[in-house]
Every structure is written in structure tokens, then in C-alpha cells.
Design a protein around this motif. Structure first.
Motif, PDB file in Angstrom:
ATOM      1  N   GLN A   3      41.972  53.543  44.281  1.00  0.00           N
ATOM      2  CA  GLN A   3      42.780  54.866  44.299  1.00  0.00           C
ATOM      3  C   GLN A   3      42.359  55.157  42.738  1.00  0.00           C
ATOM      4  O   GLN A   3      42.204  56.315  42.464  1.00  0.00           O
ATOM      5  N   LEU A   4      42.708  54.138  41.965  1.00  0.00           N
ATOM      6  CA  LEU A   4      42.513  54.502  40.454  1.00  0.00           C
ATOM      7  C   LEU A   4      41.060  54.716  40.231  1.00  0.00           C
ATOM      8  O   LEU A   4      40.691  55.715  39.434  1.00  0.00           O
ATOM      9  N   GLY A   5      40.165  54.117  40.801  1.00  0.00           N
ATOM     10  CA  GLY A   5      38.595  54.234  40.544  1.00  0.00           C
ATOM     11  C   GLY A   5      38.183  55.513  40.976  1.00  0.00           C
ATOM     12  O   GLY A   5      37.281  56.338  40.388  1.00  0.00           O
ATOM     13  N   ALA A  43      36.366  61.143  39.468  1.00  0.00           N
ATOM     14  CA  ALA A  43      36.537  62.725  39.753  1.00  0.00           C
ATOM     15  C   ALA A  43      36.257  63.379  38.317  1.00  0.00           C
ATOM     16  O   ALA A  43      35.698  64.628  38.462  1.00  0.00           O
ATOM     17  N   HIS A  44      36.415  62.527  37.249  1.00  0.00           N
ATOM     18  CA  HIS A  44      36.118  63.227  35.983  1.00  0.00           C
ATOM     19  C   HIS A  44      35.061  62.483  35.031  1.00  0.00           C
ATOM     20  O   HIS A  44      34.610  63.074  34.037  1.00  0.00           O
ATOM     21  N   LEU A  45      34.202  61.809  35.772  1.00  0.00           N
ATOM     22  CA  LEU A  45      33.264  61.194  35.112  1.00  0.00           C
ATOM     23  C   LEU A  45      31.853  61.726  35.066  1.00  0.00           C
ATOM     24  O   LEU A  45      31.535  62.300  36.359  1.00  0.00           O
ATOM     25  N   ASP A  46      31.224  62.047  34.274  1.00  0.00           N
ATOM     26  CA  ASP A  46      29.743  62.702  34.040  1.00  0.00           C
ATOM     27  C   ASP A  46      28.890  61.533  34.280  1.00  0.00           C
ATOM     28  O   ASP A  46      28.338  60.917  33.195  1.00  0.00           O
ATOM     29  N   VAL A  47      28.239  61.421  35.458  1.00  0.00           N
ATOM     30  CA  VAL A  47      27.651  59.825  35.524  1.00  0.00           C
ATOM     31  C   VAL A  47      26.377  60.278  34.779  1.00  0.00           C
ATOM     32  O   VAL A  47      25.768  59.172  34.158  1.00  0.00           O
ATOM     33  N   ARG A  48      25.682  61.251  34.872  1.00  0.00           N
ATOM     34  CA  ARG A  48      24.264  61.403  34.076  1.00  0.00           C
ATOM     35  C   ARG A  48      24.831  61.021  32.708  1.00  0.00           C
ATOM     36  O   ARG A  48      23.745  60.559  31.988  1.00  0.00           O
TER      37      ARG A  48
END
Length: 92
Positions: free
Chosen positions: A73-75, A80-85
Motif C-alpha cells: 500500500q505504501l509502495g 503514484a508520484h515517482l517519475d521513473v524516467r
């Protein structure tokens, strides 16, 4: 009691246990976790019991410890707000 870097000992121990559970992928007995983290079995057991109460750790029918659904759930919130690139650029 704080360590050299100002960290809190029980949080360090909790993190070590969570990492060790993740490293063992479903085969994490109390004996293994205690050995890998250097924690006395009774200390590891108490911390694991608290983590289980909060949903961060689960225990299967054979008594092995697993990472709990609360971490997923935390992950998902991080994802949701992480810019993977953006994060990958420094590694690539």
C-alpha cells in the motif's frame, strides 16, 4: 537510544529485519532473521510481532515471515508520484 548518526536503534533494527525478510523471499524463519541481522532472537521476535500488528509483516503457516500488504500500500503511494524516467537517468 540514538546511534552515531543520530538514528534510532529500534528503527534501524526494524529496517534490517524488513530487508532480511525481503532477501529471503518467503523462507525467513526467526532463526535466519536473527542470524542475518545480528539481533537476539527475543529482540527480533518482539520487533516482528509489532510489525505484524501494523501489517508490515505477515507469517505463513510454517512460521516463516513475509513482507506484509501494508508495504505494498505504501509502495503504491510512492509509485503514484515517482517519475521513473527521472530516477533512472542517474543510473543509466
Amino acid at each position: 537510544m540514538a546511534g552515531k548518526s543520530g538514528s534510532i536503534q529500534v528503527i534501524e533494527r526494524m529496517a534490517k529485519l524488513l530487508d532480511a525478510i525481503g532477501d529471503n523471499e518467503g523462507n525467513a524463519s526467526l532463526k535466519i532473521l536473527s542470524a542475518e541481522t545480528g539481533l537476539h532472537p527475543s529482540t527480533a521476535f518482539r520487533i516482528l510481532a509489532s510489525l505484524m500488528e501494523q501489517g508490515y509483516v505477515e507469517r505463513d503457516d510454517s512460521g516463516h515471515y513475509l513482507l506484509g500488504a501494508r508495504l505494498l500500500q505504501l509502495g503504491a503511494r510512492v509509485h503514484a508520484h515517482l517519475d521513473v524516467r527521472k530516477e533512472a537517468r542517474s543510473v543509466m
